[in-house]
Design a protein around this motif. Structure first.
Motif, mmCIF file in Angstrom:
data_model
loop_
_atom_site.group_PDB
_atom_site.id
_atom_site.type_symbol
_atom_site.label_atom_id
_atom_site.label_comp_id
_atom_site.label_asym_id
_atom_site.label_seq_id
_atom_site.Cartn_x
_atom_site.Cartn_y
_atom_site.Cartn_z
ATOM 1 N N VAL A 212 0.860 -1.195 0.000
ATOM 2 C CA VAL A 212 0.000 0.000 0.000
ATOM 3 C C VAL A 212 0.890 1.238 0.000
ATOM 4 N N ILE A 213 0.648 2.103 -0.976
ATOM 5 C CA ILE A 213 1.416 3.349 -1.086
ATOM 6 C C ILE A 213 0.501 4.521 -0.732
ATOM 7 N N GLY A 214 0.870 5.262 0.285
ATOM 8 C CA GLY A 214 0.116 6.458 0.661
ATOM 9 C C GLY A 214 0.634 7.641 -0.141
ATOM 10 N N ILE A 215 -0.249 8.250 -0.936
ATOM 11 C CA ILE A 215 0.131 9.429 -1.742
ATOM 12 C C ILE A 215 -0.034 10.659 -0.852
ATOM 13 N N ARG A 216 0.948 11.507 -0.837
ATOM 14 C CA ARG A 216 0.888 12.667 0.063
ATOM 15 C C ARG A 216 0.172 13.856 -0.592
ATOM 16 N N ASN A 217 -0.551 14.596 0.264
ATOM 17 C CA ASN A 217 -1.201 15.856 -0.135
ATOM 18 C C ASN A 217 -2.196 15.718 -1.295
ATOM 19 N N GLY A 218 -3.059 14.753 -1.159
ATOM 20 C CA GLY A 218 -4.091 14.558 -2.184
ATOM 21 C C GLY A 218 -3.480 14.160 -3.507
ATOM 22 N N THR A 219 -4.108 14.614 -4.594
ATOM 23 C CA THR A 219 -3.589 14.268 -5.921
ATOM 24 C C THR A 219 -2.237 14.936 -6.190
ATOM 25 N N SER A 220 -1.897 15.974 -5.410
ATOM 26 C CA SER A 220 -0.635 16.696 -5.661
ATOM 27 C C SER A 220 0.583 15.779 -5.584
#
Ligand code: F6P
Length: 361
Positions: A36-44
């Motif tokens: 699982v990869i957590g993307i930071r700051n929404g789509t940004s």
């Protein structure tokens, strides 16, 4: 064959986001053995270079995560990839960068946790880039279609109710009219729910017109039977009596920021009734709380179900809460149906039957 999924939180934060991310991480890693990869700051996080992300593992998502407010991944409601701020005052379409970012990270699917605005952006991106997208509804406003509840709404309702609980004794002590302005965007769900559960005398929501005369009549009627105070709750998008909006700031390229209707009502009521009046604007306090029990349950159930949808290869779906079940619906259906307070909502009937003034004459 799924091996690696991404997750991001998009739009305004709310209580229960971390509980959602926790459920996704636990179920995806432990049940399916995925990364699982957590993307930071929404789509940004997928637009900028270097990409902003972190691998999530169950040990990072313990029960403290379940209890915490905010979002551990960060979020934004000001960085639409189709109209992305470049930092120098200009904006450009960076959707291709986001799609490339999804592939650079080797993602097989993406879970987007968002409200109505984010839902539309995420779906457009998924259509353009052929991304495997599943979404989870979150918003204190509870205005997304086809789900009875979105993550964050229940806690915001609690916070607004508690605010009324705290205003009542001071109102009674000083014989005042108290006006509480709450959030909710164009829907009156928070004001209506908290108004009933917090014992308000007047509830003003954007969906129903009102007259100042009748608000004042209600206050005067209360005074005539010996009640020395009154409590009014108003949703931020409710309009002035003449239909004008109380919007305080219009952001270039963005959505209007609501605010000011509480102050407007307070000033008018004080002038018309002579009653000393005070106004409280609850603001972001409604978003930053620890999630209550219901939000933790909804967040956990949505997280688990979203992971299961990916395992079943069901994409372009949003999980939704209907009749105490988690179901899944086309994302587009949720976007197409803005869920304002409907006139046959049981809470409208309840408020009226309790003698609360809620407008419409
Ligand atoms: O959509 C959630 C919400 O909290 C609304 O209720 C409110 O109008 C808005 O976001 C506030 O946005 P911001 O955090 O940009 O001030």
């Amino acid at each position: 064959m799924i091996k690696r999924i991404g997750v991001l939180t998009s739009g305004g934060d709310c209580a229960g986001l971390n509980a959602t991310v926790r459920a996704i991480t636990h179920h995806a890693c432990q049940t399916y053995g995925w990364e699982v990869i957590g993307i930071r700051n929404g789509t940004s996080g997928l637009v900028t270079r270097p990409l902003e992300f972190q691998q999530l593992v169950p040990s990072m998502c313990d029960s403290a995560t379940l209890r915490s407010g905010g979002t551990m991944l960060g979020s934004t409601n000001k960085a639409d990839p189709f109209d992305f701020p470049n930092g120098d005052g200009t904006r450009s379409d960076r959707s291709a960068d986001l799609i490339a970012g999804y592939h650079e990270l080797g993602l097989d699917a993406l879970i987007g946790i968002g409200g109505d605005g984010s839902m539309k952006i995420l779906r457009d991106l998924a259509q353009q880039g052929n991304l495997n997208l599943v979404t989870i509804p979150k918003t204190i406003d509870n205005d997304l279609g086809h789900t009875e509840i979105a993550v964050g709404y229940s806690t915001a309702l609690d916070v607004a109710t508690e605010a009324l609980d705290r205003l009542q004794p001071t109102a009674a002590s000083h014989q005042r009219v108290m006006v509480l302005e709450v959030m909710g965007r164009d829907a009156g769900h928070i004001a209506l729910g908290a108004g009933i559960s917090g014992g308000a005398d007047v509830i003003i929501i954007p969906e129903i017109s009102y007259t100042l005369t009748n608000i004042c009549k209600k206050i005067q009627n209360l005074a005539s039977v010996g009640r020395n105070f009154a409590i009014i709750i108003v949703a931020e998008a409710a309009r002035k009596e003449n239909g004008e909006s109380a919007t305080i700031v219009s952001e270039p390229g963005g959505r209007p920021r609501y605010g000011g209707i509480g102050q407007y009502l307070g000033e008018k009521i004080e002038k018309m009734t002579g009653a000393e009046t005070r106004v409280t604007v609850l603001g972001h306090v409604q978003r930053g709380a620890r999630p209550n029990a219901l939000d933790r349950l909804v967040a956990s159930s949505f997280g688990v179900s979203a992971v299961d949808l990916i395992a079943q290869g069901k994409f372009d779906r949003m999980v939704a809460w209907q009749h105490r079940q988690v179901v899944d619906i086309p994302i587009q259906d949720a976007i197409d149906h803005y869920q304002a307070v409907s006139m046959d909502d049981v809470l409208i009937k309840t408020a009226k039957s309790l003698g609360i003034y809620i407008g419409d004459a």
